[in-house]
Design a protein around this motif. Structure first.
Motif, mmCIF file in Angstrom:
data_model
loop_
_atom_site.group_PDB
_atom_site.id
_atom_site.type_symbol
_atom_site.label_atom_id
_atom_site.label_comp_id
_atom_site.label_asym_id
_atom_site.label_seq_id
_atom_site.Cartn_x
_atom_site.Cartn_y
_atom_site.Cartn_z
ATOM 1 N N LYS A 118 0.840 -1.218 0.000
ATOM 2 C CA LYS A 118 0.000 0.000 0.000
ATOM 3 C C LYS A 118 0.871 1.263 0.000
ATOM 4 O O LYS A 118 0.603 2.206 -0.739
ATOM 5 C CB LYS A 118 -0.895 0.015 1.249
ATOM 6 C CG LYS A 118 -1.946 -1.072 1.245
ATOM 7 C CD LYS A 118 -3.307 -0.512 0.862
ATOM 8 C CE LYS A 118 -4.377 -1.574 1.025
ATOM 9 N NZ LYS A 118 -5.226 -1.741 -0.150
ATOM 10 N N VAL A 119 1.901 1.225 0.854
ATOM 11 C CA VAL A 119 2.777 2.400 0.965
ATOM 12 C C VAL A 119 3.535 2.627 -0.347
ATOM 13 O O VAL A 119 3.609 3.752 -0.847
ATOM 14 C CB VAL A 119 3.781 2.226 2.132
ATOM 15 C CG1 VAL A 119 4.723 3.417 2.198
ATOM 16 C CG2 VAL A 119 3.035 2.054 3.447
ATOM 17 N N LEU A 120 4.078 1.531 -0.891
ATOM 18 C CA LEU A 120 4.856 1.666 -2.126
ATOM 19 C C LEU A 120 3.976 2.178 -3.263
ATOM 20 O O LEU A 120 4.394 3.025 -4.062
ATOM 21 C CB LEU A 120 5.487 0.320 -2.509
ATOM 22 C CG LEU A 120 6.592 -0.199 -1.578
ATOM 23 C CD1 LEU A 120 7.074 -1.564 -2.048
ATOM 24 C CD2 LEU A 120 7.770 0.774 -1.514
ATOM 25 N N GLU A 121 2.752 1.665 -3.312
ATOM 26 C CA GLU A 121 1.836 2.087 -4.381
ATOM 27 C C GLU A 121 1.596 3.599 -4.301
ATOM 28 O O GLU A 121 1.623 4.303 -5.310
ATOM 29 C CB GLU A 121 0.507 1.324 -4.244
ATOM 30 C CG GLU A 121 -0.429 1.546 -5.421
ATOM 31 C CD GLU A 121 -1.737 0.787 -5.252
ATOM 32 O OE1 GLU A 121 -2.050 0.351 -4.124
ATOM 33 O OE2 GLU A 121 -2.440 0.625 -6.267
ATOM 34 N N LYS A 122 1.416 4.068 -3.085
ATOM 35 C CA LYS A 122 1.181 5.490 -2.870
ATOM 36 C C LYS A 122 2.390 6.314 -3.344
ATOM 37 O O LYS A 122 2.246 7.340 -4.006
ATOM 38 C CB LYS A 122 0.953 5.742 -1.378
ATOM 39 C CG LYS A 122 -0.106 6.800 -1.123
ATOM 40 C CD LYS A 122 -0.422 6.862 0.345
ATOM 41 C CE LYS A 122 -1.817 7.421 0.568
ATOM 42 N NZ LYS A 122 -2.153 7.371 1.995
ATOM 43 N N LYS A 145 3.746 8.351 -11.116
ATOM 44 C CA LYS A 145 5.057 8.152 -11.715
ATOM 45 C C LYS A 145 5.008 7.212 -12.918
ATOM 46 O O LYS A 145 6.015 6.976 -13.571
ATOM 47 C CB LYS A 145 6.037 7.585 -10.683
ATOM 48 C CG LYS A 145 6.610 8.648 -9.762
ATOM 49 C CD LYS A 145 7.729 8.073 -8.910
ATOM 50 C CE LYS A 145 8.208 9.086 -7.876
ATOM 51 N NZ LYS A 145 8.952 8.460 -6.801
ATOM 52 N N ASP A 146 3.846 6.651 -13.181
ATOM 53 C CA ASP A 146 3.671 5.762 -14.321
ATOM 54 C C ASP A 146 4.721 4.630 -14.335
ATOM 55 O O ASP A 146 5.523 4.517 -15.254
ATOM 56 C CB ASP A 146 3.737 6.565 -15.634
ATOM 57 C CG ASP A 146 3.454 5.667 -16.837
ATOM 58 O OD1 ASP A 146 2.659 4.723 -16.672
ATOM 59 O OD2 ASP A 146 4.057 5.918 -17.905
ATOM 60 N N VAL A 147 4.723 3.868 -13.261
ATOM 61 C CA VAL A 147 5.655 2.741 -13.184
ATOM 62 C C VAL A 147 4.869 1.441 -13.296
ATOM 63 O O VAL A 147 3.850 1.259 -12.645
ATOM 64 C CB VAL A 147 6.431 2.758 -11.842
ATOM 65 C CG1 VAL A 147 7.324 1.537 -11.735
ATOM 66 C CG2 VAL A 147 7.250 4.021 -11.732
ATOM 67 N N ASN A 148 5.372 0.553 -14.128
ATOM 68 C CA ASN A 148 4.727 -0.737 -14.300
ATOM 69 C C ASN A 148 5.661 -1.827 -13.772
ATOM 70 O O ASN A 148 6.729 -2.052 -14.331
ATOM 71 C CB ASN A 148 4.436 -0.938 -15.805
ATOM 72 C CG ASN A 148 3.786 -2.275 -16.059
ATOM 73 O OD1 ASN A 148 3.153 -2.835 -15.172
ATOM 74 N ND2 ASN A 148 3.973 -2.786 -17.268
ATOM 75 N N ILE A 149 5.260 -2.459 -12.662
ATOM 76 C CA ILE A 149 6.120 -3.495 -12.071
ATOM 77 C C ILE A 149 6.077 -4.741 -12.964
ATOM 78 O O ILE A 149 5.024 -5.336 -13.148
ATOM 79 C CB ILE A 149 5.641 -3.862 -10.654
ATOM 80 C CG1 ILE A 149 5.497 -2.649 -9.764
ATOM 81 C CG2 ILE A 149 6.553 -4.938 -10.037
ATOM 82 C CD1 ILE A 149 6.732 -2.124 -9.144
#
Lengths: 355, 317
Positions: free
Chosen positions: B46-50, B55-59
């Protein structure tokens, strides 16, 4: 003469049970029970009734004795050696008798091997009416069983990590061991050996050109009994490595190379370290000289000779630039911790091998 | 932008790092595991997603390490599940390519890694005993009534650290009580404790190891400047502490996930999915293997713990 009263048993130890069974049944004409395979229950039982600080092999043996006694064994056996092992037979006997078990105990540490009389007297514990001729005749067969087992296992250690069809070696070898359990005579052994050697060497393996070689060293029991070292050889092979191990019954009981080993170890260990620790040092030197990728020392927690070997091994590691990983096992060792270290060991030797 | 997520789930703390293709850290978090690795990872995600919002990052790939790596690997559909020794070594050599020695002290374990030419050549990890690890320090801080975060600063104010028996946590603790009762100053005792941790480390896992500079010190305890100074005094060389030293395992496994080239779909939604584990004892022989099954929304996704095929739980059962 056949003895119907005694049911002999030696603790589980690697895959040698069939050899001990053969000498008891065909040589001493006494029934033999192969104790159940070592499981967590064995070591739990063993630990429960052992002094806490005794080494793990004692706990395994005690657990095996209890399981065998429960299955009807009444003549237990123990070997002797160059460390506390010499007292372990006696200690186990006292503990088990205090627990209320009744049995005879064939303790090789009690035998004076220079006196035929002493040998015969102790053999009579196994069977009061044993025939020396039959015993003498079955000894070479027993030796042959041991040599065959060691030869097969050496081959498996080198190849099982590269088998094309997973599990094939284990399946074939277990089939062979099953047949050895009911071996009739030396002739049958020869036939079985021929058939299964062919089967084993025909198993398809796919070895890369650059192979990672790992040498196993350690105390006599822990390095040989897979349960007590968390099946380390099997785990290592899964990564795709050749596993080498010198320590087995063939190289100690049958062709004892103690003197030669001590000479190899001499530069690093001038004096006798006790038990098989000079072997440990000598093997490490051999593996290092043969450009192995790594060495793993396994030992039971509190095994003094092997502890003494550790700083010596660190010198070998330094001089030959070869990583040596040390493992101490007790009855409570965490499996996760072992796996973490093994994985890291593989990553390390693999990276070095590539680089 | 493609992102790579590394998660390090230790016994005490859970660490997460998201990096880009050039190993730049895009997001990171450090929080307590609180004995529940699955929930800790959910909170972490949750924290990382926030942090990544906007930032438009796709894991595209996930790596896990630490003692709960397998469990969390199954949960996050990880491409790489790596032991913490390798993860730490990779993380550190990525940021400090010339490093020769890594000291690492975490919540319940400590390790030493020796590196030569960028390769791990030797390592050791504490066994059996947690003496001289983070949990020991924090329980002693509690006893002395100071917060573990201030511990290091207080230690630095000491002019003559008290000698504290370092071999065993139990003895160290009784020695500490004794020294406090006979009138040693608090800061001296605290500095003595830091010294004791280092002495213990050098004499146990550091024994026989070739400690050479540059030395990098990491893990939670590396944030303690008192321990850092005690290390420098003990080895007679500078000891580096990276500002991201506590994240090094997670960073390393993110790098490994990137290097693996294995890409698997990942979505932060796993934080909302219900995961359950059940354990049972296999009844098929006296070994009684403890088998763990992991369920995702009541569907079995993984299992382990069986020693032989008889105990294997097949996916889809």
């Amino acid at each position: 003469m056949i003895n119907n009263e005694n049911i002999a048993c030696f603790p589980q130890w690697a895959n040698y049970a069939c050899a001990f069974k053969y000498i008891c049944e065909k040589g001493f004409e006494t029934k033999y029970i192969i104790p159940p395979p070592i499981t967590k229950k064995t070591i739990e039982l063993g630990s429960k009734y052992s002094p806490d600080y005794v080494c793990a092999p004692f706990k395994y043996c005690l657990g095996c004795y209890i399981e065998a006694l429960e299955q009807g064994a009444n003549c237990l056996m123990q070997i002797y050696g160059g460390c506390r092992l010499n007292y372990y037979g006696e200690l186990a006997e006292v503990i088990l008798k205090d627990m209320g078990y009744q049995f005879k105990f064939f303790n090789m540490a009690d035998i004076n091997f220079k006196s035929i009389k002493s040998i015969v007297e102790h053999f009579k514990i196994i069977n009061p009416n044993f025939s020396l001729v039959k015993v003498a005749k079955s000894i070479p067969v027993m030796m042959n069983i041991i040599k065959t087992i060691d030869k097969f296992e050496d081959y498996i250690r080198l190849n099982v990590g590269f088998e094309v069809n997973e599990g094939e070696f284990e399946k074939t070898y277990n089939e062979f061991l099953q047949k050895l359990n009911n071996l009739k005579n030396g002739k049958q052994l020869k036939q079985l050996k021929k058939i299964y050697w062919k089967k084993l060497t025909n198993i398809k393996v796919n070895k890369p050109s650059k192979i990672i070689k790992v040498g196993m060293i350690g105390d006599y029991y822990t390095v040989q009994e897979p349960f007590s070292n968390y099946f380390m050889e099997k785990e290592l092979a899964k990564f795709g490595m050749e596993i080498h191990r010198y320590m087995n019954l063939t190289n100690t009981l049958i062709h004892n190379k103690g003197k030669e080993r001590k000479n190899v170890a001499k530069k690093y260990a001038k004096y006798n370290l006790g038990a098989t620790a000079n072997f440990t040092v000598a093997e490490a030197i051999d593996f290092a000289k043969n450009k192995f990728d790594g060495i793993i020392q396994v030992k039971s927690f509190g095994c003094t000779p092997e502890i003494d070997a550790m700083p010596i091994l660190q010198n070998v590691s330094k001089d030959f630039n070869i990583p040596i990983l040390h493992f101490s096992f007790d009855s409570q060792t965490s499996e996760t911790g072992v796996k973490t270290r093994l994985e890291a060991f593989y990553d390390m030797v693999e990276a070095r091998n590539k680089g | 932008m493609r992102g790579y997520l590394g998660i390090d789930i230790g016994s005490i703390s859970t660490k997460g790092v998201v990096i880009d293709e050039n190993n730049n850290i895009l997001a990171s978090e450090y929080l307590w595991t609180e004995g529940d690795p699955m929930n800790a990872v959910k909170r972490l995600l949750k924290v990382l997603e926030k942090q990544l919002q906007g930032k438009d990052v796709n894991i595209v790939s996930v790596g896990t390490t630490g003692s709960a790596r397998k469990l969390i690997g199954a949960m996050t559909n990880a491409s790489v599940v790596k032991n913490e020794i390798t993860a730490h070594a990779i993380g550190t050599t990525t940021l400090h390519p010339d490093v020769r020695t890594i000291f690492e002290i975490g919540g319940q374990d400590s390790k030493i890694i020796i590196i030569d030419n960028g390769f791990v050549v030797d390592y050791a990890m504490n066994t059996l005993c947690a003496a001289g690890t983070g949990s020991f320090l924090s329980s002693q801080a509690h006893r002395l009534g100071v917060s573990v975060e201030d511990f290091g600063e207080i230690a630095l104010t000491s002019k003559s650290p008290t000698n504290i028996a370092a071999r065993c946590t139990v003895f160290a603790e009784s020695d500490l009580v004794h020294k406090a009762q006979i009138g040693h100053k608090k800061e001296d005792i605290i500095a003595g404790l830091c010294k004791a941790v280092v002495t213990n480390y050098i004499n146990n896992i550091g024994k026989g190891k070739r400690i050479q500079s540059p030395i990098v010190f990491q893990g939670g305890v590396s944030k303690n400047v008192g321990v850092k100074k005690a290390f420098e005094d003990a080895v007679g060389a500078e000891v580096l502490v990276d500002p991201n030293g506590h994240l090094m395992g997670a960073f390393g496994v993110a790098v490994l996930a990137k290097k693996s080239g294995i890409e698997k779909p990942f979505s932060f939604d796993v934080a909302d999915i219900e995961f359950k584990t059940t354990g049972f004892e296999c009844p098929k022989c006296a070994n009684h293997c403890e088998i763990i099954c992991v369920f995702k929304d009541d569907v079995l996704i993984d299992s382990w713990g069986n020693k032989c095929d008889n105990g294997a739980v097949k996916i889809g059962q």
